[in-house]
Each structure stands twice: as structure tokens, then as C-alpha cells.
Scaffold this active site. Structure first.
Site, PDB file in Angstrom:
ATOM      1  N   ASP A   1      48.356  38.736  43.714  1.00 33.70           N
ATOM      2  CA  ASP A   1      47.290  38.670  42.680  1.00 33.70           C
ATOM      3  C   ASP A   1      45.895  38.612  43.481  1.00 33.70           C
ATOM      4  O   ASP A   1      45.254  39.663  43.824  1.00 33.70           O
ATOM      5  CB  ASP A   1      47.454  37.691  41.750  1.00 33.70           C
ATOM      6  CG  ASP A   1      46.765  38.017  40.323  1.00 33.70           C
ATOM      7  OD1 ASP A   1      46.211  39.099  40.257  1.00 33.70           O
ATOM      8  OD2 ASP A   1      46.731  37.203  39.238  1.00 33.70           O
TER       9      ASP A   1
ATOM     10  N   GLU B   1      49.521  37.368  30.608  1.00 34.51           N
ATOM     11  CA  GLU B   1      49.525  36.465  31.476  1.00 34.51           C
ATOM     12  C   GLU B   1      48.921  35.058  30.640  1.00 34.51           C
ATOM     13  O   GLU B   1      49.529  34.094  30.455  1.00 34.51           O
ATOM     14  CB  GLU B   1      48.341  36.748  32.291  1.00 34.51           C
ATOM     15  CG  GLU B   1      47.834  35.645  33.369  1.00 34.51           C
ATOM     16  CD  GLU B   1      46.791  36.159  34.294  1.00 34.51           C
ATOM     17  OE1 GLU B   1      45.863  37.172  33.972  1.00 34.51           O
ATOM     18  OE2 GLU B   1      46.438  35.506  35.320  1.00 34.51           O
TER      19      GLU B   1
ATOM     20  N   HIS C   1      44.435  42.476  43.842  1.00 32.13           N
ATOM     21  CA  HIS C   1      43.081  42.814  43.652  1.00 32.13           C
ATOM     22  C   HIS C   1      42.360  42.683  44.707  1.00 32.13           C
ATOM     23  O   HIS C   1      42.446  41.732  45.485  1.00 32.13           O
ATOM     24  CB  HIS C   1      42.447  41.919  42.529  1.00 32.13           C
ATOM     25  CG  HIS C   1      43.165  42.097  41.192  1.00 32.13           C
ATOM     26  ND1 HIS C   1      42.974  42.801  40.044  1.00 32.13           N
ATOM     27  CD2 HIS C   1      44.301  41.155  40.894  1.00 32.13           C
ATOM     28  CE1 HIS C   1      43.634  42.424  39.127  1.00 32.13           C
ATOM     29  NE2 HIS C   1      44.589  41.549  39.647  1.00 32.13           N
TER      30      HIS C   1
ATOM     31  N   HIS D   1      50.634  44.068  42.844  1.00 29.49           N
ATOM     32  CA  HIS D   1      49.738  43.409  42.012  1.00 29.49           C
ATOM     33  C   HIS D   1      48.785  42.702  43.246  1.00 29.49           C
ATOM     34  O   HIS D   1      48.937  41.555  43.270  1.00 29.49           O
ATOM     35  CB  HIS D   1      50.400  42.463  41.110  1.00 29.49           C
ATOM     36  CG  HIS D   1      49.441  41.797  40.037  1.00 29.49           C
ATOM     37  ND1 HIS D   1      49.874  41.596  38.877  1.00 29.49           N
ATOM     38  CD2 HIS D   1      48.273  41.774  40.214  1.00 29.49           C
ATOM     39  CE1 HIS D   1      48.793  41.056  38.205  1.00 29.49           C
ATOM     40  NE2 HIS D   1      47.823  40.804  38.832  1.00 29.49           N
TER      41      HIS D   1
HETATM   42  N1  HPA Z   1      44.121  38.505  35.479  1.00 28.86           N
HETATM   43  C1  HPA Z   1      43.087  39.223  35.067  1.00 28.86           C
HETATM   44  N2  HPA Z   1      42.156  39.591  35.843  1.00 28.86           N
HETATM   45  C2  HPA Z   1      42.014  39.544  37.392  1.00 28.86           C
HETATM   46  C3  HPA Z   1      43.226  38.729  37.708  1.00 28.86           C
HETATM   47  C4  HPA Z   1      44.004  38.223  36.881  1.00 28.86           C
HETATM   48  O1  HPA Z   1      45.063  37.511  37.364  1.00 28.86           O
HETATM   49  N3  HPA Z   1      43.036  38.674  39.098  1.00 28.86           N
HETATM   50  C5  HPA Z   1      41.934  39.446  39.076  1.00 28.86           C
HETATM   51  N4  HPA Z   1      41.157  40.110  38.015  1.00 28.86           N
HETATM   52 ZN    ZN Z   2      45.823  40.301  38.381  1.00 29.22          ZN
END
Ligand code: HPA
Ligand code: ZN
Length: 349
Positions: free
Chosen positions: A286, A208, A27, A25
Site C-alpha cells: 500500500d 477498506e 501507491h 497495490h
Molecule cells: N486507501 C485510499 N487511498 C489511498 C490509500 C489507501 O489505502 N493509500 C494511498 N491512497
Molecule cells: Zn491503497
């Protein structure tokens, strides 16, 4: 059998850093460091709203997911050419290899770029060349997962998937990210069904900021193979039992959760409860450039904040990361043997 009791707590930070692991996970746009934002802005002639790297970094104080996303999308505006995407991907993978990541399944957000006129080809080929180079240079297995922005429509997601299909072999799956509240997984039922029919793996951010019901619809409507975040599952004991029974992986991101105010502090994170419930939890970064650290920093800080976590939990989390990956059984078995050898050596008299 590994004798975890023989590994003293003070050796934990080094063990966490050196153990082989997977990151599931991350991005790639969230690994864009302020220094690279400024360098690319200069290279590409893009004007920035912040006068200096320090001023930009000072703006990284978030109150929730949306307050982060606003800055994250603004930062990504410096990415224009295939070389920019290569440089971004290669910089992250270099760090990951140095942190003993053996397998990285990396999210990218094509809509953030195509909306600015960037060609899909440049996004995908820049990133996929970085993945191939990382494998050649460091033996790091890196794969791409194309994410749809859930604040946009399903039709736009479908058009994005179609536009990416000429490069179908360059990504292994699709995901769902961006603003969660008000954009439930079922909004994307058709595009996920289409992706599955194409043989792609599917994952989704759920639980989340959104409720446990979003985790359930990610499972029942999208048929995901992993839940990204998922920490709010604890609000539904029946859901926790189901996730445990189905060995459904949760890709948990501790530093992200604190920066986006999902938990007030790392000491109050529910990771111990998730592990106690027998869930297949993994640790991930993340958006490391925005949340205060890469994968090893996430491991070291959460273990420091929660003294009930020891070498047994470190082993479990690393093993889960390989089990939850979309790699072949042969690759998983190889990495797990390496992990066993690493912990056996640490526990040797
Ligand atoms: N949540 C949702 N979208 C996202 C995140 C996240 O933690 N990080 C980058 N895009
Ligand atoms: Zn994410």
C-alpha cells in the site's frame, strides 16, 4: 506436487522473502521515505512543516484513512520535476527487485501533482522511465496504473484522464483511491466506462473503510478487474461467495490495515478467513514508507502474527499475485513455474 508438510515453520520467513511474487497495490507516493522528502525539499526549495526527519516520522500515527491522507498529500508536495518522479519510482523498484518482486503494478495519483502546477508529462515520463530502467537493470516488469482521487469530482477525473492520453502507452489501467466513505464507486461510472472503452484495465479501492455495497458497485458499475483492499466483504456472505465464484482478486495490505485501524492488530486480521473462503487474495504494501514496511515485511509480519498460516498459504498468496496481475499469460506461466521450482526445492529431502 509440492509436499508443503516437508517445509518447517522456522524456514517460513526466509521462504517468504525469497519466493518470487507480484506487487499489485502500491501507491508510488506512499513509498516516499522521510529521507527523500527532506532531500527533495532541499533540492527544490520547498518549505516543510516539520523541523527534522525524526519529527516527521513521529507524526506517522494515524487514527483512520483521512488522518493518513492529510500527511501523505503534504509529503508529496516536494515532488516537482520529472527527475523527482524518476528518483521516487526507481527507489521503490530497486527495493522491490531486491525483495524478489517480478511484477509490480504501481499506482500514481496525478491530481495530487497537477493541482500544484506540475505537468502531467513530468509525472508520467519520470515514472515510466523508472519502470523501463527497472526492467533493463533487474528484469522487473513494472507497469503504471493512474488513480483518480475519489474526494474530487468525476468531471475532474475525466479531465485528468484526457490530460494523460498523450502518454496512453505509458500506463495500463486506472484506479480509484483517497477518501472512501461518502464517495462510492458509482460516482465515477462514466469515467471508468470511458477508460474501459480505451482498452485500459480498471481497479478500485473498495471495502477498506467503506461498506460491502461499495465492493458490489465497483463490480457492477465500474466492472473492475480487481478490488483493492476489499476486507469488509466478510460482512456479506453472499458477496464473499460471489467474489470466490468469480475469482475476483482482493489486494490486501496487512500493515496498512493495522496502521489505519481497520483491524486492531495483525493477529486479528481476517486474512485466514478470506483464504478459507477460497478468495483470490494477494499481499501488498500500500504505502510502505508510512505503514512500517515493504512487501516482504508485510508477508513476514502477518505470517508471524497468524501461526495457522504456513508454506501452503505462502505459495497460494504468491501464485494468486501472478494470477491477479494484468501480465500476459506467457509471463504469468513463466513466473508460476519459477514459483513451483522454488517451493519444490524448499520441500526437497
Ligand atoms: N486507501 C485510499 N487511498 C489511498 C490509500 C489507501 O489505502 N493509500 C494511498 N491512497
Ligand atoms: Zn491503497
Amino acid at each position: 506436487m509440492i509436499d508443503f508438510g516437508r517445509i518447517p515453520q522456522e524456514r517460513l520467513p526466509a521462504l517468504l522473502r525469497t519466493m518470487p511474487k507480484a506487487e499489485l497495490h502500491i501507491h508510488i507516493e506512499g513509498s516516499l521515505e522521510p529521507e527523500m522528502i527532506f532531500a527533495l525539499a532541499k533540492r527544490n526549495g520547498v518549505a516543510l512543516a516539520y523541523p527534522s526527519i525524526e519529527a516527521l516520522r513521529a507524526a506517522y500515527a494515524f487514527s483512520d484513512l483521512q488522518s493518513f491522507l492529510d500527511i501523505y498529500y503534504a509529503g508529496a508536495s516536494v515532488l516537482l520535476h520529472e527527475q523527482d518522479f524518476f528518483d521516487l519510482g526507481f527507489a521503490y523498484l530497486h527495493k522491490a527487485a531486491a525483495e524478489n518482486v517480478r511484477c509490480a503494478e504501481v499506482f500514481f495519483d496525478p491530481q495530487t501533482h497537477t493541482a500544484r502546477g506540475v505537468a502531467m508529462k513530468d509525472v508520467i515520463l519520470g515514472l515510466s522511465h523508472a519502470c523501463h530502467r527497472a526492467h533493463a537493470e533487474w528484469g522487473l516488469q513494472a507497469k503504471l496504473i493512474l488513480c483518480f482521487l475519489r474526494h474530487l469530482s468525476e468531471d475532474e477525473a475525466m479531465a485528468t484522464l484526457d490530460a494523460a492520453l498523450p502518454w496512453r502507452e505509458q500506463f495500463i489501467g486506472v484506479g480509484l483511491d483517497s477518501s472512501e466513505q461518502g464517495h462510492p464507486p458509482e460516482k465515477f461510472a462514466r469515467v471508468f466506462a470511458h477508460a474501459r472503452a480505451l482498452g485500459l484495465h480498471v481497479v478500485a479501492h473498495a471495502g477498506e473503510e467503506g461498506p460491502p455495497a461499495y465492493i458490489e458497485s465497483a463490480l457492477d458499475v465500474l466492472h473492475v478487474g480487481r478490488i483493492d483492499h476489499g476486507v469488509r466483504c466478510v460482512e456479506s456472505p453472499a458477496l464473499v461467495q460471489r467474489l470466490a465464484r468469480e475469482r475476483m482478486p482482493l489486494t490486501v495490505c496487512p500493515l496498512s490495515n493495522v496502521k489505519l485501524c481497520v483491524f486492531p492488530t495483525l493477529a486479528e486480521h481476517n486474512l485466514p478467513a478470506l483464504l478459507q473462503a477460497g478468495l483470490c487474495v494477494t499481499i501488498n504494501s500500500d504505502d510502505p514508507a508510512y505503514f512500517g514496511g515493504y512487501l516482504n515485511q508485510n508477508f513476514v509480519e502477518i505470517f508471524a502474527a497468524l501461526p495457522q498460516l504456513g508454506s501452503r498459504e505462502a505459495y497460494t498468496l504468491a501464485r494468486n499475485s501472478f494470477a491477479a496481475s494484468f501480465a500476459t499469460s506467457a509471463d504469468k506461466a513463466r513466473w508460476m513455474s519459477e514459483l513451483d521450482a522454488h517451493f519444490s526445492a524448499a520441500a526437497a529431502p
